[in-house]
Design an enzyme around this catalytic site. Structure first.
Site, mmCIF file in Angstrom:
data_model
loop_
_atom_site.group_PDB
_atom_site.id
_atom_site.type_symbol
_atom_site.label_atom_id
_atom_site.label_comp_id
_atom_site.label_asym_id
_atom_site.label_seq_id
_atom_site.Cartn_x
_atom_site.Cartn_y
_atom_site.Cartn_z
ATOM 1 N N PRO A 2 0.963 -1.115 0.278
ATOM 2 C CG PRO A 2 -1.109 -1.587 1.233
ATOM 3 C CD PRO A 2 0.172 -2.054 1.428
ATOM 4 C CD GLU A 3 3.879 3.449 -3.554
ATOM 5 O OE1 GLU A 3 3.390 4.353 -2.423
ATOM 6 O OE2 GLU A 3 4.312 2.812 -4.297
#
Length: 271
Positions: A2-3
């Site tokens: 996840p960014e």
């Protein structure tokens, strides 16, 4: 992994269901994730009221009314959901944080690269020390990038992904921001002008805001025991598209490893 937009979307989705709630219990189904879970999590968190769900870089913090915080990272496969307390437990459901609403905040992490740690009141956890500014804050702009880049010979893409320079700009968003700003990822950071850094900082902010706005994680996702949060579908110009036509000029996108990360760019649009 996840960014920043995915982590921020998670924070926004959880906050209405967690903030203001008192923790009734903490259930740890294993003693560790990426690192051992400190005993303070199970010992200190019950009885605390969660004052805020906060994000720093790609970490989530459950700030309590006593000033201490539970520190979480989703790793590569982790997710957080708010579920009824009687929801059946699956093999990768490692942590339940019970809430006085009758629900639990459940941390699921199949690959166990995430973490659950503890930040005592009045301290900053070592993982959060030395980090650069948040990219969407007023502390981050082109002047900041220009000042920090002087004399640096590293590629500008590696410079932009350095968490000491700015937090949360991972491989995807660095590639996309450099494309929008028209800067080659191979150019030495110290050779980029102030004006081009202004354009790059603006591109970072615009792309991150767009990604967060698109969201893709609905309220239902965080309350559904059978579903994982569905992050927004990426709208990518260059990332992962090496060898394909540039969406702007049609040139073949080049690809190389920069800072041990695969990078794609347009040799005509990015200089």
């Amino acid at each position: 992994m996840p960014e920043l937009p995915e982590v921020e979307t998670t924070r926004r989705g959880l906050a209405p269901h967690v903030e203001g709630r008192r923790v009734t219990a903490v259930t740890l189904r294993r003693p560790d994730l990426r690192w051992p879970i400190p005993p303070e999590v199970a010992r200190e968190l019950p009885g605390r009221r969660i004052a805020a769900v906060r994000r720093r870089a790609k970490y989530l913090l459950l700030d309590t009314d006593a000033g201490d915080s539970a520190l979480l990272h989703l790793g590569m496969s982790g997710m957080l959901r708010v579920l009824p307390s009687g929801t059946p437990v699956n093999v990768h459901d490692h942590v339940d944080i019970g809430l006085d609403s009758g629900r639990v905040l459940r941390f699921t992490d199949p690959r166990r690269f995430g973490c659950l740690l503890w930040q005592p009141a009045g301290t900053v956890h070592e993982l959060l020390q030395g980090l650069g500014p948040e990219p969407l804050s007023g502390d981050f702009d082109g002047d900041w990038l220009y000042a920090r880049s002087r004399g640096r010979s590293a590629p500008v893409k590696a410079f932009l992904m350095d968490q000491r320079i700015v937090v949360g700009v991972g491989n995807i968003y660095a590639a996309e921001s450099l494309f929008r700003a028209g800067i080659s990822p191979l150019r030495a950071a110290g050779k980029v002008s102030r004006a081009r850094y202004v354009a790059l900082a603006d591109a970072v902010k615009e792309i991150l805001v767009h990604a967060i706005t698109r969201g893709g994680t609905t309220l239902r996702d965080f309350l559904n025991p059978d579903g994982a949060p569905g992050y927004f579908e990426q709208e990518l110009s260059v990332y992962g598209r090496g060898g394909l036509p540039c969406p702007a000029c049609g040139s073949v996108l080049r690809e190389a490893s920069i800072g041990q990360r695969t990078s794609a760019w347009c040799p005509r649009c990015q200089r």
